[in-house]
Design a protein around this motif. Structure first.
Motif, PDB file in Angstrom:
ATOM      1  N   VAL A  48       4.203  -8.564 -19.532  1.00 43.41           N
ATOM      2  CA  VAL A  48       5.350  -8.770 -20.409  1.00 43.41           C
ATOM      3  C   VAL A  48       5.405 -10.201 -20.927  1.00 43.41           C
ATOM      4  O   VAL A  48       5.608 -10.445 -22.116  1.00 43.41           O
ATOM      5  N   ALA A  49       5.233 -11.151 -20.026  1.00 43.79           N
ATOM      6  CA  ALA A  49       5.352 -12.561 -20.406  1.00 43.79           C
ATOM      7  C   ALA A  49       4.632 -13.423 -19.386  1.00 43.79           C
ATOM      8  O   ALA A  49       4.484 -13.020 -18.228  1.00 43.79           O
ATOM      9  N   GLY A  50       4.212 -14.598 -19.828  1.00 42.51           N
ATOM     10  CA  GLY A  50       3.566 -15.537 -18.929  1.00 42.51           C
ATOM     11  C   GLY A  50       3.894 -16.965 -19.308  1.00 42.51           C
ATOM     12  O   GLY A  50       4.249 -17.239 -20.456  1.00 42.51           O
ATOM     13  N   ILE A  51       3.773 -17.848 -18.320  1.00 43.47           N
ATOM     14  CA  ILE A  51       4.025 -19.266 -18.565  1.00 43.47           C
ATOM     15  C   ILE A  51       3.060 -20.084 -17.720  1.00 43.47           C
ATOM     16  O   ILE A  51       2.895 -19.841 -16.538  1.00 43.47           O
ATOM     17  N   THR A  52       2.409 -21.050 -18.367  1.00 40.36           N
ATOM     18  CA  THR A  52       1.468 -21.918 -17.663  1.00 40.36           C
ATOM     19  C   THR A  52       2.194 -23.113 -17.060  1.00 40.36           C
ATOM     20  O   THR A  52       3.396 -23.318 -17.276  1.00 40.36           O
ATOM     21  N   ARG A  53       1.432 -23.922 -16.332  1.00 41.24           N
ATOM     22  CA  ARG A  53       2.029 -25.105 -15.742  1.00 41.24           C
ATOM     23  C   ARG A  53       2.493 -26.081 -16.828  1.00 41.24           C
ATOM     24  O   ARG A  53       3.438 -26.845 -16.622  1.00 41.24           O
ATOM     25  N   ASP A  54       1.815 -26.043 -17.970  1.00 38.98           N
ATOM     26  CA  ASP A  54       2.207 -26.891 -19.098  1.00 38.98           C
ATOM     27  C   ASP A  54       3.305 -26.260 -19.943  1.00 38.98           C
ATOM     28  O   ASP A  54       3.587 -26.735 -21.042  1.00 38.98           O
ATOM     29  N   THR A  55       3.869 -25.181 -19.439  1.00 38.96           N
ATOM     30  CA  THR A  55       4.965 -24.425 -20.081  1.00 38.96           C
ATOM     31  C   THR A  55       4.565 -23.768 -21.385  1.00 38.96           C
ATOM     32  O   THR A  55       5.409 -23.476 -22.227  1.00 38.96           O
ATOM     33  N   TYR A  56       3.282 -23.511 -21.556  1.00 42.93           N
ATOM     34  CA  TYR A  56       2.867 -22.650 -22.671  1.00 42.93           C
ATOM     35  C   TYR A  56       3.276 -21.231 -22.312  1.00 42.93           C
ATOM     36  O   TYR A  56       3.018 -20.761 -21.205  1.00 42.93           O
ATOM     37  N   THR A  57       3.895 -20.555 -23.240  1.00 41.91           N
ATOM     38  CA  THR A  57       4.379 -19.196 -22.973  1.00 41.91           C
ATOM     39  C   THR A  57       3.729 -18.180 -23.894  1.00 41.91           C
ATOM     40  O   THR A  57       3.296 -18.508 -25.001  1.00 41.91           O
ATOM     41  N   HIS A  58       3.677 -16.939 -23.435  1.00 34.33           N
ATOM     42  CA  HIS A  58       3.186 -15.847 -24.280  1.00 34.33           C
ATOM     43  C   HIS A  58       3.951 -14.595 -23.897  1.00 34.33           C
ATOM     44  O   HIS A  58       4.420 -14.444 -22.758  1.00 34.33           O
ATOM     45  N   TYR A  59       4.076 -13.691 -24.874  1.00 31.32           N
ATOM     46  CA  TYR A  59       4.870 -12.479 -24.707  1.00 31.32           C
ATOM     47  C   TYR A  59       4.159 -11.288 -25.333  1.00 31.32           C
ATOM     48  O   TYR A  59       3.458 -11.430 -26.340  1.00 31.32           O
ATOM     49  N   VAL A  60       4.409 -10.136 -24.772  1.00 33.34           N
ATOM     50  CA  VAL A  60       3.977  -8.904 -25.435  1.00 33.34           C
ATOM     51  C   VAL A  60       4.851  -8.735 -26.682  1.00 33.34           C
ATOM     52  O   VAL A  60       6.030  -9.136 -26.696  1.00 33.34           O
ATOM     53  N   ASP A  61       4.296  -8.157 -27.721  1.00 30.27           N
ATOM     54  CA  ASP A  61       4.999  -8.076 -28.998  1.00 30.27           C
ATOM     55  C   ASP A  61       6.363  -7.402 -28.887  1.00 30.27           C
ATOM     56  O   ASP A  61       7.313  -7.795 -29.572  1.00 30.27           O
TER      57      ASP A  61
END
Length: 121
Positions: A48-61
């Motif tokens: 559904v969603a993710g966040i890296t240590r550098d706070t880069y985020t990504h989401y399913v559409d």
């Protein structure tokens, strides 16, 4: 023993909001990335969603613009703010961490136990 403890699930109506939390046990000393997955009955588990240590985020559409993932490194905790919920968001939500456990020299993936989110129409 590493534990990821989730909270915040529940039953809501269409258009309402929920905030999920997932806290890692004290044995975790560093977390690279956090992810939230979900699995609806009869369907495969979905990222559904993710966040890296550098706070880069990504989401399913399907959740872009409605869900927001965030993290608090001081608390080893990740959050998923879910707004404008729809019945198709109904699923068991799992947190996942790419983490380093105290006493170990390698990172591994850990999972929470899951929390049910149900959205009624």
């Amino acid at each position: 023993q590493v534990q990821l403890v989730e909270s915040g699930g529940g039953l809501v109506q269409y258009g309402e909001s929920l905030r999920l939390s997932c806290a890692a046990s004290r044995s975790i000393i560093n977390i690279n990335a956090w992810n939230w997955y979900r699995q609806a009955p009869g369907r495969q588990r979905e990222l559904v969603a993710g966040i890296t240590r550098d706070t880069y985020t990504h989401y399913v559409d399907s959740v872009k613009g409605r869900f927001t993932i965030s993290r608090d490194n001081t608390k080893n905790t990740v959050y998923l703010q879910m707004n404008s919920l729809k019945p198709e968001d109904t699923a068991v939500y799992y947190c996942n961490a790419d983490a380093l456990e105290s006493g170990k020299t390698y990172y591994a993936y850990y999972w929470g136990q899951g929390t049910q989110v149900t959205v009624s129409s």
